[in-house]
Design a protein around this motif. Structure first.
Motif, PDB file in Angstrom:
ATOM      1  N   ASP A   7      30.060  -8.001  -8.418  1.00 48.67           N
ATOM      2  CA  ASP A   7      31.320  -8.294  -9.094  1.00 48.67           C
ATOM      3  C   ASP A   7      32.004  -9.475  -8.412  1.00 48.67           C
ATOM      4  O   ASP A   7      31.974  -9.602  -7.186  1.00 48.67           O
ATOM      5  CB  ASP A   7      32.233  -7.068  -9.066  1.00 48.67           C
ATOM      6  N   LYS A  10      38.375 -10.101  -7.612  1.00 45.25           N
ATOM      7  CA  LYS A  10      39.513 -10.243  -8.529  1.00 45.25           C
ATOM      8  C   LYS A  10      40.629 -11.081  -7.911  1.00 45.25           C
ATOM      9  O   LYS A  10      41.440 -11.668  -8.614  1.00 45.25           O
ATOM     10  CB  LYS A  10      40.069  -8.869  -8.925  1.00 45.25           C
ATOM     11  N   ASP A  11      40.687 -11.129  -6.570  1.00 46.58           N
ATOM     12  CA  ASP A  11      41.756 -11.843  -5.887  1.00 46.58           C
ATOM     13  C   ASP A  11      41.384 -13.281  -5.531  1.00 46.58           C
ATOM     14  O   ASP A  11      42.070 -13.927  -4.755  1.00 46.58           O
ATOM     15  CB  ASP A  11      42.184 -11.089  -4.628  1.00 46.58           C
ATOM     16  N   ASP A  13      39.903 -17.086  -7.277  1.00 45.05           N
ATOM     17  CA  ASP A  13      39.610 -17.871  -8.470  1.00 45.05           C
ATOM     18  C   ASP A  13      38.103 -17.851  -8.750  1.00 45.05           C
ATOM     19  O   ASP A  13      37.294 -18.012  -7.828  1.00 45.05           O
ATOM     20  CB  ASP A  13      40.092 -19.311  -8.253  1.00 45.05           C
ATOM     21  N   ARG A  14      37.747 -17.644  -9.998  1.00 42.79           N
ATOM     22  CA  ARG A  14      36.339 -17.547 -10.404  1.00 42.79           C
ATOM     23  C   ARG A  14      35.538 -18.786  -9.989  1.00 42.79           C
ATOM     24  O   ARG A  14      34.432 -18.673  -9.464  1.00 42.79           O
ATOM     25  CB  ARG A  14      36.282 -17.344 -11.917  1.00 42.79           C
ATOM     26  N   THR A  17      34.825 -18.820  -6.341  1.00 44.31           N
ATOM     27  CA  THR A  17      33.746 -17.892  -6.004  1.00 44.31           C
ATOM     28  C   THR A  17      32.390 -18.512  -6.331  1.00 44.31           C
ATOM     29  O   THR A  17      31.452 -18.431  -5.526  1.00 44.31           O
ATOM     30  CB  THR A  17      33.923 -16.562  -6.769  1.00 44.31           C
ATOM     31  N   GLU A  46      28.235  -9.392 -12.297  1.00 45.09           N
ATOM     32  CA  GLU A  46      28.956 -10.275 -13.210  1.00 45.09           C
ATOM     33  C   GLU A  46      28.358 -11.674 -13.276  1.00 45.09           C
ATOM     34  O   GLU A  46      28.839 -12.515 -14.027  1.00 45.09           O
ATOM     35  CB  GLU A  46      30.429 -10.377 -12.788  1.00 45.09           C
TER      36      GLU A  46
END
Length: 166
Positions: A7, A10-11, A13-14, A17, A46
């Motif tokens: 995954d 969530k904290d 930025d995509r 990552t 993901e």
């Protein structure tokens, strides 16, 4: 060496990552330079869309970096055609993971090869026609899915089941 994302945090930025994944793959590829080691990122969690994998693999292009194509992991999430996936990602694919499942009451239920809904025939045809020379690795994830049949049943079934595709 297999590495795999799961995954995306969530904290964070995509894109940040994804850049970290690319940087990590390039660092590992450089560390493996001059050896017989390949760093293969698995399509997992993901990080399974054709678009995202292509972006990562293009940016992390390195002689010691490649992709483990887990056909089911991708297809179960994206429903992208294995033929199209192979067409876009073939130059990076060095290993494939093979498993099958069907959807029962909205939940994935792993089954013996050829008894599920995974478009394996389409994937194998794309691999064969595309000249794929890498490994095919059967996955029977009993440790993570204790409800599965015993490996003593699944493993002997695999060679017979996969031959139906050739």
């Amino acid at each position: 060496m297999r590495v795999f994302p799961n995954d995306l945090p969530k904290d964070q930025d995509r894109n940040q990552t994804i850049e970290a994944i690319i940087k990590g793959l390039l660092e590992l590829g450089d560390a493996a330079k001059g050896s017989k080691v390949s760093v293969l990122m698995e399509s997992h969690g993901e990080v399974v869309s054709m678009e995202m994998l292509e972006k990562i693999m293009k940016a992390a292009e390195h002689p010691n970096v490649g992709l483990v194509w887990d056909i089911f992991n991708m297809w179960s999430v994206t429903k992208e055609s294995p033929k199209e996936v192979y067409g876009k990602l073939h130059k990076y694919i060095r290993h494939t993971h093979i498993k099958d499942a069907k959807l029962v009451n909205g939940k994935e239920e792993y089954v013996f090869l050829g008894q599920g809904e995974t478009p394996l025939a389409e994937a194998f045809t794309a691999l064969q026609k595309g000249g794929y020379k890498g490994y095919y690795s059967f996955e029977w994830e009993k440790l993570w899915h204790p409800e599965l049949a015993e490996p003593e049943l699944a493993l002997p079934d695999y060679p017979k089941a996969i031959m139906k595709y050739w």
